[in-house]
Write a protein that holds these residues in place. Structure first.
Motif, PDB file in Angstrom:
ATOM      1  N   ILE A  76       0.144   3.246   5.392  1.00 19.33           N
ATOM      2  CA  ILE A  76       0.914   2.581   4.349  1.00 19.33           C
ATOM      3  C   ILE A  76       2.325   3.149   4.359  1.00 19.33           C
ATOM      4  O   ILE A  76       2.520   4.367   4.466  1.00 19.33           O
ATOM      5  N   PHE A  77       3.321   2.256   4.224  1.00 20.28           N
ATOM      6  CA  PHE A  77       4.732   2.636   4.295  1.00 20.28           C
ATOM      7  C   PHE A  77       5.471   2.087   3.078  1.00 20.28           C
ATOM      8  O   PHE A  77       5.124   1.023   2.552  1.00 20.28           O
ATOM      9  N   ASP A  78       6.507   2.812   2.648  1.00 15.96           N
ATOM     10  CA  ASP A  78       7.364   2.246   1.617  1.00 15.96           C
ATOM     11  C   ASP A  78       8.404   1.340   2.268  1.00 15.96           C
ATOM     12  O   ASP A  78       8.447   1.195   3.498  1.00 15.96           O
ATOM     13  N   ARG A  79       9.252   0.717   1.477  1.00 13.27           N
ATOM     14  CA  ARG A  79      10.188  -0.277   2.015  1.00 13.27           C
ATOM     15  C   ARG A  79      11.309   0.357   2.836  1.00 13.27           C
ATOM     16  O   ARG A  79      12.047  -0.356   3.523  1.00 13.27           O
ATOM     17  N   GLN A  80      11.473   1.676   2.754  1.00 13.38           N
ATOM     18  CA  GLN A  80      12.451   2.360   3.597  1.00 13.38           C
ATOM     19  C   GLN A  80      11.852   2.796   4.925  1.00 13.38           C
ATOM     20  O   GLN A  80      12.542   3.369   5.764  1.00 13.38           O
ATOM     21  N   GLY A  81      10.555   2.532   5.127  1.00  9.98           N
ATOM     22  CA  GLY A  81       9.928   2.865   6.391  1.00  9.98           C
ATOM     23  C   GLY A  81       9.247   4.214   6.442  1.00  9.98           C
ATOM     24  O   GLY A  81       8.726   4.608   7.488  1.00  9.98           O
ATOM     25  N   SER A  82       9.221   4.951   5.325  1.00  4.23           N
ATOM     26  CA  SER A  82       8.561   6.252   5.316  1.00  4.23           C
ATOM     27  C   SER A  82       7.058   6.071   5.139  1.00  4.23           C
ATOM     28  O   SER A  82       6.610   5.336   4.254  1.00  4.23           O
ATOM     29  N   LYS A  83       6.288   6.755   5.975  1.00  6.79           N
ATOM     30  CA  LYS A  83       4.837   6.698   5.843  1.00  6.79           C
ATOM     31  C   LYS A  83       4.413   7.518   4.628  1.00  6.79           C
ATOM     32  O   LYS A  83       4.756   8.688   4.498  1.00  6.79           O
ATOM     33  N   VAL A  84       3.648   6.895   3.734  1.00 10.21           N
ATOM     34  CA  VAL A  84       3.200   7.588   2.528  1.00 10.21           C
ATOM     35  C   VAL A  84       1.694   7.810   2.515  1.00 10.21           C
ATOM     36  O   VAL A  84       1.190   8.571   1.685  1.00 10.21           O
ATOM     37  N   PHE A  85       0.973   7.166   3.436  1.00 10.71           N
ATOM     38  CA  PHE A  85      -0.485   7.313   3.458  1.00 10.71           C
ATOM     39  C   PHE A  85      -0.983   7.056   4.867  1.00 10.71           C
ATOM     40  O   PHE A  85      -0.514   6.128   5.540  1.00 10.71           O
ATOM     41  N   ASP A  86      -1.922   7.880   5.323  1.00 12.28           N
ATOM     42  CA  ASP A  86      -2.491   7.733   6.656  1.00 12.28           C
ATOM     43  C   ASP A  86      -3.941   8.190   6.586  1.00 12.28           C
ATOM     44  O   ASP A  86      -4.216   9.326   6.183  1.00 12.28           O
ATOM     45  N   GLN A  87      -4.876   7.309   6.940  1.00 10.89           N
ATOM     46  CA  GLN A  87      -6.286   7.631   6.827  1.00 10.89           C
ATOM     47  C   GLN A  87      -7.069   7.021   7.972  1.00 10.89           C
ATOM     48  O   GLN A  87      -7.006   5.819   8.210  1.00 10.89           O
ATOM     49  N   THR A  88      -7.793   7.840   8.707  1.00  7.92           N
ATOM     50  CA  THR A  88      -8.729   7.361   9.712  1.00  7.92           C
ATOM     51  C   THR A  88     -10.074   7.078   9.042  1.00  7.92           C
ATOM     52  O   THR A  88     -10.514   7.839   8.181  1.00  7.92           O
ATOM     53  N   ASN A  89     -10.704   5.983   9.442  1.00  7.45           N
ATOM     54  CA  ASN A  89     -11.980   5.550   8.855  1.00  7.45           C
ATOM     55  C   ASN A  89     -11.840   5.364   7.340  1.00  7.45           C
ATOM     56  O   ASN A  89     -12.519   6.000   6.532  1.00  7.45           O
ATOM     57  N   TYR A  90     -10.922   4.493   6.996  1.00  3.57           N
ATOM     58  CA  TYR A  90     -10.576   4.246   5.591  1.00  3.57           C
ATOM     59  C   TYR A  90     -11.728   3.606   4.830  1.00  3.57           C
ATOM     60  O   TYR A  90     -12.326   2.623   5.293  1.00  3.57           O
ATOM     61  N   THR A  91     -12.034   4.158   3.647  1.00  4.05           N
ATOM     62  CA  THR A  91     -13.063   3.580   2.766  1.00  4.05           C
ATOM     63  C   THR A  91     -12.554   3.640   1.325  1.00  4.05           C
ATOM     64  O   THR A  91     -13.101   4.361   0.483  1.00  4.05           O
ATOM     65  N   ASN A  92     -11.456   2.933   1.070  1.00  2.00           N
ATOM     66  CA  ASN A  92     -10.934   2.747  -0.293  1.00  2.00           C
ATOM     67  C   ASN A  92     -10.401   4.031  -0.920  1.00  2.00           C
ATOM     68  O   ASN A  92     -10.553   4.251  -2.128  1.00  2.00           O
ATOM     69  N   GLY A 120       6.039  -0.514  -6.863  1.00  2.00           N
ATOM     70  CA  GLY A 120       6.828  -1.348  -5.972  1.00  2.00           C
ATOM     71  C   GLY A 120       6.005  -1.915  -4.838  1.00  2.00           C
ATOM     72  O   GLY A 120       4.772  -1.782  -4.802  1.00  2.00           O
ATOM     73  N   VAL A 121       6.708  -2.528  -3.902  1.00  2.00           N
ATOM     74  CA  VAL A 121       6.075  -3.168  -2.756  1.00  2.00           C
ATOM     75  C   VAL A 121       5.957  -2.175  -1.611  1.00  2.00           C
ATOM     76  O   VAL A 121       6.911  -1.452  -1.291  1.00  2.00           O
ATOM     77  N   TYR A 122       4.792  -2.133  -0.984  1.00  3.53           N
ATOM     78  CA  TYR A 122       4.528  -1.286   0.173  1.00  3.53           C
ATOM     79  C   TYR A 122       3.954  -2.164   1.294  1.00  3.53           C
ATOM     80  O   TYR A 122       3.405  -3.241   1.044  1.00  3.53           O
ATOM     81  N   PHE A 123       4.093  -1.688   2.534  1.00  2.65           N
ATOM     82  CA  PHE A 123       3.528  -2.356   3.704  1.00  2.65           C
ATOM     83  C   PHE A 123       2.295  -1.586   4.166  1.00  2.65           C
ATOM     84  O   PHE A 123       2.259  -0.362   4.083  1.00  2.65           O
ATOM     85  N   TYR A 124       1.305  -2.286   4.669  1.00  4.27           N
ATOM     86  CA  TYR A 124       0.167  -1.592   5.253  1.00  4.27           C
ATOM     87  C   TYR A 124      -0.118  -2.146   6.651  1.00  4.27           C
ATOM     88  O   TYR A 124       0.158  -3.302   6.961  1.00  4.27           O
ATOM     89  N   ILE A 125      -0.650  -1.277   7.494  1.00  6.43           N
ATOM     90  CA  ILE A 125      -1.096  -1.632   8.839  1.00  6.43           C
ATOM     91  C   ILE A 125      -2.494  -1.055   9.017  1.00  6.43           C
ATOM     92  O   ILE A 125      -2.719   0.120   8.725  1.00  6.43           O
ATOM     93  N   VAL A 126      -3.420  -1.863   9.476  1.00  4.23           N
ATOM     94  CA  VAL A 126      -4.788  -1.406   9.709  1.00  4.23           C
ATOM     95  C   VAL A 126      -5.218  -1.822  11.105  1.00  4.23           C
ATOM     96  O   VAL A 126      -5.007  -2.973  11.506  1.00  4.23           O
ATOM     97  N   SER A 127      -5.772  -0.886  11.851  1.00  2.00           N
ATOM     98  CA  SER A 127      -6.382  -1.222  13.139  1.00  2.00           C
ATOM     99  C   SER A 127      -7.901  -1.154  12.994  1.00  2.00           C
ATOM    100  O   SER A 127      -8.428  -0.212  12.398  1.00  2.00           O
ATOM    101  N   LEU A 128      -8.574  -2.199  13.492  1.00  2.00           N
ATOM    102  CA  LEU A 128     -10.038  -2.237  13.516  1.00  2.00           C
ATOM    103  C   LEU A 128     -10.468  -1.842  14.920  1.00  2.00           C
ATOM    104  O   LEU A 128     -10.540  -2.683  15.826  1.00  2.00           O
TER     105      LEU A 128
END
Length: 382
Positions: A320-336, A358-366
C-alpha cells in the motif's frame, strides 16, 4: 519553538572572515544538548565531525558550506530563504530536517552530496525544502531520497537486497533527449515492447546492489501523454550495455493520470544511466477489483482492508502506498491485517496515531495464480 541551550564548543582556529563566513581550521564540536545556528557561511578546513547536538542554517539570504573537509552533523536543519549551497560534501549522522529553502548541490559534480550515514534519515521534506541536486546514502539498505528540482519534491525510494556501501540519486526536470549534464538519451531508441518514453523528467541513480525502485508521478509528469491507461505505465532505464531504453519490470503501476506510483523489478542501478517512465506497448493481464473503504473506528464495519479474492491465493503479497509514492504497508500472505496503521520502519511520521485519512493505492500479487491486481482505497482514520 525549540528551547535554546548553552553551546559547549571546543574552538581551535575558528574565525569570522569579515563577518561573511565562519572559518574553521581547528577542532569544532557541538556536544550533546548543544545547538549552533549559522547565520553566515561555513568554511570548514578543520575537524568538525564529532557532533551530538544540532546545527542549523538560517537567514533570508543563501548560505554556503565549503572547505577542504566535509563537516558531519548529528542533527541539522535548513531554514533559509534562498537555499543552502553545498560546495563540499556534508554528512548527516541522525536527522536532516528540511523547513524552508532547498539544499542545493552542483549537478556537474555528483561527488558533492548531502550524505546520509548509516542511521540517518530526512524529515520534513516538501516542495519548498528538499535536495535540489544529489543526495547520497551510506551503509543503508532502504532509503527515501528527498530529491527534486527548484519547484517540486520528486523523491526516489530505494529498496535494495543488501546494504549499500554508497548510493546516490538526483532528479532532473529535463527532456532526456537534451539533458544538461549528460549525453543524449534518445527516446526513440528503445527495446521492443516499449511504446513511449517520457520527455518531461528523469532520475539519476547510482548503486552497485541489486535493488528495486519506487517513483511517483504528478500532474507535471504529463503521464497522459504516454498512455491513457495507467496499467501500461512502466519504469524504464537507459542501459549502459545496449545503449537503449529498457523496461525494468515490476508490478502494475497504480493511480490515475494525475497521481500514481511505479515500482521496478530488481536491477543494478549502475547498469543504467537514468530512469524515467515509459508506456508498455502491449496489453498486460491484470485483475481489476473495486475500490475499498477502510474506517478503523472499532464498529466492526470496514475496520480492516478485506479483499475476498485473496482467498483464491493464500500465497500473496500486498503493498500500500500514499499518493506521494511512499510505501506505508507491506505484507506477505496478507489476511486482512491493514487497519490504517503503517508497518514500515521508515518515512512515516506520527506512527502511533495511524495514517492520515485520504486516498491510497494498493498492489497485490497472487503468487499461486501468477496474477496481479491494483486499485484504490480510501482510509477514514478520524
Amino acid at each position: 519553538m525549540r528551547n535554546k541551550f548553552y553551546i559547549p564548543l571546543l574552538f581551535l582556529g575558528v574565525s569570522l572572515q569579515a563577518q561573511t563566513a565562519l572559518y574553521n581550521t581547528g577542532n569544532l564540536r557541538i556536544h550533546e544538548g548543544g545547538e549552533i545556528g549559522f547565520h553566515t557561511d561555513l568554511i570548514n578546513d578543520g575537524i568538525f565531525d564529532e557532533n551530538s547536538g544540532l546545527a542549523g542554517f538560517y537567514g533570508n539570504a543563501d548560505r554556503n558550506i565549503s572547505g577542504s573537509l566535509p563537516p558531519t552533523f548529528f542533527d541539522v536543519e535548513f531554514m533559509t530563504q534562498s537555499g543552502t549551497f553545498l560546495n563540499t560534501p556534508v554528512n548527516v549522522d541522525n536527522i536532516a530536517n528540511f523547513i524552508t529553502g532547498d539544499v542545493i548541490t552542483i549537478p556537474a559534480q555528483p561527488g558533492i552530496t548531502l550524505n546520509f550515514l548509516e542511521l540517518a534519515l530526512p524529515s520534513g521534506e516538501s516542495n519548498i525544502s528538499k535536495v535540489d541536486g544529489y543526495a547520497s546514502v551510506w551503509q543503508q539498505q532502504e532509503f527515501y531520497f528527498p530529491v527534486g528540482d527548484s519547484e517540486q519534491l520528486r523523491p526516489l525510494i530505494l529498496n535494495s537486497e543488501a546494504v549499500n556501501n554508497l548510493a546516490k540519486a538526483a532528479y532532473f526536470f529535463e527532456d532526456p533527449n537534451t539533458p544538461s549534464e549528460f549525453q543524449s538519451f534518445n527516446t526513440n531508441t528503445r527495446a521492443s515492447g516499449i511504446d513511449a518514453i517520457s520527455t518531461i523528467e528523469f532520475w539519476r541513480l547510482e548503486g552497485s546492489v541489486l535493488s528495486s525502485v519506487q517513483l511517483s508521478w504528478n500532474d507535471r509528469s504529463e503521464i497522459g501523454s504516454l498512455s491513457d491507461d495507467v496499467e501500461e505505465i512502466v519504469m524504464v532505464g537507459w542501459s549502459k550495455i545496449t545503449n537503449q531504453w529498457e523496461m525494468l519490470g515490476g508490478p502494475a503501476s497504480v493511480g490515475d493520470l494525475v497521481n500514481g506510483v511505479a515500482i521496478s523489478g530488481s536491477f543494478v542501478p549502475d547498469d543504467y544511466e537514468v530512469l524515467t517512465f515509459g508506456a508498455f506497448g502491449e496489453p498486460r493481464d491484470f485483475l481489476d477489483l473495486e475500490n475499498y473503504f477502510v474506517s478503523p473506528n472499532g464498529d466492526g464495519i470496514n475496520d480492516f482492508l478485506e479483499i475476498p479474492e485473496l482467498a483464491l491465493s493464500p500465497n500473496n503479497h500486498m503493498m500500500i502506498f500514499d499518493r506521494q509514492g511512499s510505501k506505508v504497508f507491506d505484507q506477505t500472505n496478507y489476511t486482512n491485517e491493514f487497519n490504517g496503521f503503517s508497518n514500515q520502519n521508515n518515512f512515516v511520521l506520527n506512527r502511533d496515531s495511524g495514517l492520515p485519512s485520504g486516498v491510497y493505492f494498493y498492489i497485490v500479487s497472487l503468487d499461486d495464480l501468477n496474477l496481479e491486481f491494483q486499485g484504490f482505497l480510501y482510509l477514514a482514520n478520524d
